[in-house]
Each structure stands twice: as C-alpha cells, then as structure tokens.
Enzyme design. Sequence first.
Site: not given
Ligand code: E4P
Length: 215
Positions: A83
């Site tokens: 990522k």
């Molecule tokens: C996605 O890959 C992220 O880990 C996640 O959806 C972030 O979400 P949040 O805004 O609840 O931290």
Amino acid sequence: MQIFLDTANLEQIREGVEWGIVDGVTTNPTLISKEEGSFQEIIKEICNVVSGPVSVECVCTQSQDIIKEARSHAKLAPNVVVKIPICREGLKATSVLSKENIKVNTTLVFSVNQALLAAKAGTRFVSPFIGRLDDRGHEGLDIADQIVTVLENYEMETEVIVASIRHPLHVTEAALIGADIATVPFSVLEKMLRHPLTDIGIDKFLKDWDKVKGR
Ligand code: E4P
C-alpha cells in the site's frame, strides 16, 4: 462485489473467513498499532488465514526507500499487496514496482485525478477514502463513483477499493456504483448481517417449533 476486511485483528479475520465472505484484507499503520506482536508476525499470520490480497502499507517517503520497503513486504507472503500513499514519490515507486509484478494498492485517494495518475503508473488497486471525505462535508461516494466511471471509460485494469467505510449504507452504495471491492471494518460487517425482523422471525419460529416437537 468483493469484500475485504479493514482490520489487522486476527480474531475478526478468522471469524469473517469462517463466514465465507472475506476476499482480502487491508491494513494500515493505525490498524497494526492496535494489535499485539511484531508487524511481520501479524502480516504473516493474516496471510496464512486469508488467501486473497492482503494490503501492507509502506511508510517510507522517498521513492527508492519505498521500493526497497515494498520489495521486503512482498517477500512476507505471495498474497501481499503493498500500500503506497498517492504522492510524487509514491507514483515513481508504483511505476517501478508494477513492472516487477509487485501489486500496489494506492491509498489515501481523495480525487479522481489522483486515481487516474495512480492507474496510469500501473497500480493494481486505488482506494478512495469515502468516510474521510464525508467527514469534511464532501460526498465521498460521488468521488468513488467517478473513479469507477473513469477507469471503465478507458478499460484500465486498476480495481477500485471503496475504503474508509463507516456504516452499512456505504457498502450498499459501493455495490450500486459497481465498485470492485469494499473494505469493511468488522463492526460494519456485523451490522450488514443483522436485521431486527430476522431476529424476531427466528425467535418466533423457535418458540412455535417448541410447541410442535413434543408431538
Ligand atoms: C483502507 O485501506 C484504510 O485502511 C481504511 O479504510 C481507512 O479508514 P478510516 O478512515 O476509517 O481510518
């Protein structure tokens, strides 16, 4: 639509896998920080439990360092997806890694243009964070919808992961716009399953069956 679990919690992941609905997992540094154990142990165990893609975030900021970090993450298990946040250095790294067949999930995407650039650099997945856009008074789903349209317009292979999901309606909406994937916290998954009328219905059937079974 594929469902990924947005967690690094192994108990939740094992439970979701038993339900038969987990196509992959997304993690991030915040989610990992909530769990016990070393980063590598956690990722390896998640990759043992889930056969689909498991996103593992890079935290380096310069392209050469991101590339090294991503190569190291990719060695942890065959289903690791690295990522990388959308940014100048991230794009450079994505371009190199995609040519090495290391799959990238471009994260922290908040606009169509960011998604378009990431797709052109060869990313496998783009993750628009719809909940965080909603938090700022924007319609997060509209951005995700436009990203789906643009990638389809040009038949790009990049898949859209609707991320930062806050409630079950976000999941329904992601499915309605034809997103490839929704990544869902376990709490939202549980809410997707339950309905009070189902609980009332099961309770009534069990009580009525009690009247019949002694006959
Ligand atoms: C996605 O890959 C992220 O880990 C996640 O959806 C972030 O979400 P949040 O805004 O609840 O931290």
